[in-house]
Write a protein that holds these residues in place. Structure first.
Motif, PDB file in Angstrom:
ATOM      1  N   ARG A 251       2.118   1.842  -3.733  1.00  0.00           N
ATOM      2  CA  ARG A 251       1.290   2.065  -4.288  1.00  0.00           C
ATOM      3  C   ARG A 251       1.186   3.639  -4.082  1.00  0.00           C
ATOM      4  O   ARG A 251       1.370   4.728  -4.878  1.00  0.00           O
ATOM      5  N   MET A 252       1.209   4.489  -2.348  1.00  0.00           N
ATOM      6  CA  MET A 252       1.754   5.511  -1.962  1.00  0.00           C
ATOM      7  C   MET A 252       2.489   6.597  -2.843  1.00  0.00           C
ATOM      8  O   MET A 252       3.096   7.933  -3.380  1.00  0.00           O
ATOM      9  N   CYS A 253       3.679   6.246  -2.630  1.00  0.00           N
ATOM     10  CA  CYS A 253       5.035   6.768  -3.514  1.00  0.00           C
ATOM     11  C   CYS A 253       5.060   6.986  -5.061  1.00  0.00           C
ATOM     12  O   CYS A 253       4.725   7.891  -5.177  1.00  0.00           O
ATOM     13  N   GLU A 254       4.300   5.683  -5.673  1.00  0.00           N
ATOM     14  CA  GLU A 254       4.041   5.641  -7.252  1.00  0.00           C
ATOM     15  C   GLU A 254       2.900   6.449  -7.436  1.00  0.00           C
ATOM     16  O   GLU A 254       3.106   6.974  -8.165  1.00  0.00           O
ATOM     17  N   SER A 255       2.176   7.068  -6.568  1.00  0.00           N
ATOM     18  CA  SER A 255       1.011   7.761  -6.648  1.00  0.00           C
ATOM     19  C   SER A 255       0.667   9.194  -6.232  1.00  0.00           C
ATOM     20  O   SER A 255       0.483  10.260  -7.134  1.00  0.00           O
ATOM     21  N   LEU A 256       1.671   9.645  -5.505  1.00  0.00           N
ATOM     22  CA  LEU A 256       1.849  10.827  -4.866  1.00  0.00           C
ATOM     23  C   LEU A 256       3.373  11.114  -4.050  1.00  0.00           C
ATOM     24  O   LEU A 256       3.360  12.527  -4.382  1.00  0.00           O
TER      25      LEU A 256
ATOM     26  N   ASN B 214       8.572  11.591  -7.133  1.00  0.00           N
ATOM     27  CA  ASN B 214       8.028  11.171  -8.559  1.00  0.00           C
ATOM     28  C   ASN B 214       9.417  10.578  -9.104  1.00  0.00           C
ATOM     29  O   ASN B 214      10.813  11.064  -9.164  1.00  0.00           O
ATOM     30  N   THR B 215       8.921   8.910  -9.362  1.00  0.00           N
ATOM     31  CA  THR B 215       9.267   8.885 -10.192  1.00  0.00           C
ATOM     32  C   THR B 215      10.233   9.005 -11.067  1.00  0.00           C
ATOM     33  O   THR B 215      11.190   7.732 -11.593  1.00  0.00           O
TER      34      THR B 215
ATOM     35  N   GLU C 145       0.720  -1.174  -0.200  1.00  0.00           N
ATOM     36  CA  GLU C 145       0.017  -0.001   0.002  1.00  0.00           C
ATOM     37  C   GLU C 145       0.837   1.280   0.325  1.00  0.00           C
ATOM     38  O   GLU C 145       0.508   2.031  -0.160  1.00  0.00           O
TER      39      GLU C 145
END
Length: 79
Positions: free
Chosen positions: A60-65, A68-69, A57
């Motif tokens: 997913r938070m890192c990837e979404s918000l 900045n990947t 989870e």
């Protein structure tokens, strides 16, 4: 359950804040510092009770918000 996310600029991405810190350290007499990379740490207090689910989870938070990947990498630690 708590999670700690460490976010850093990817290798090869210019880090002007890190360079400013390196320069300031040199000005203070710390001559042995050849490079500085500056990042951020985010601590989350999660309701999750399962470690694997919490880690997924937070990723997913890192990837979404949170990160900045395109220019940042991150690591997740469940505490």
């Amino acid at each position: 359950m708590k999670a700690r996310v460490t976010i850093m600029l990817k290798d090869g991405v210019l880090d002007p804040q890190g360079e400013a810190v390196r320069h300031a350290l040199g000005g203070l007499g710390f001559a042995g510092v050849n490079g500085v990379r500056q990042g951020k740490v985010i601590e989350l207090d999660l309701a999750a009770t399962e470690k694997a689910g919490a880690e997924a989870e937070v990723a997913r938070m890192c990837e979404s918000l949170l990160a900045n990947t395109v220019i940042e990498k991150y690591s997740v630690e469940i505490l």
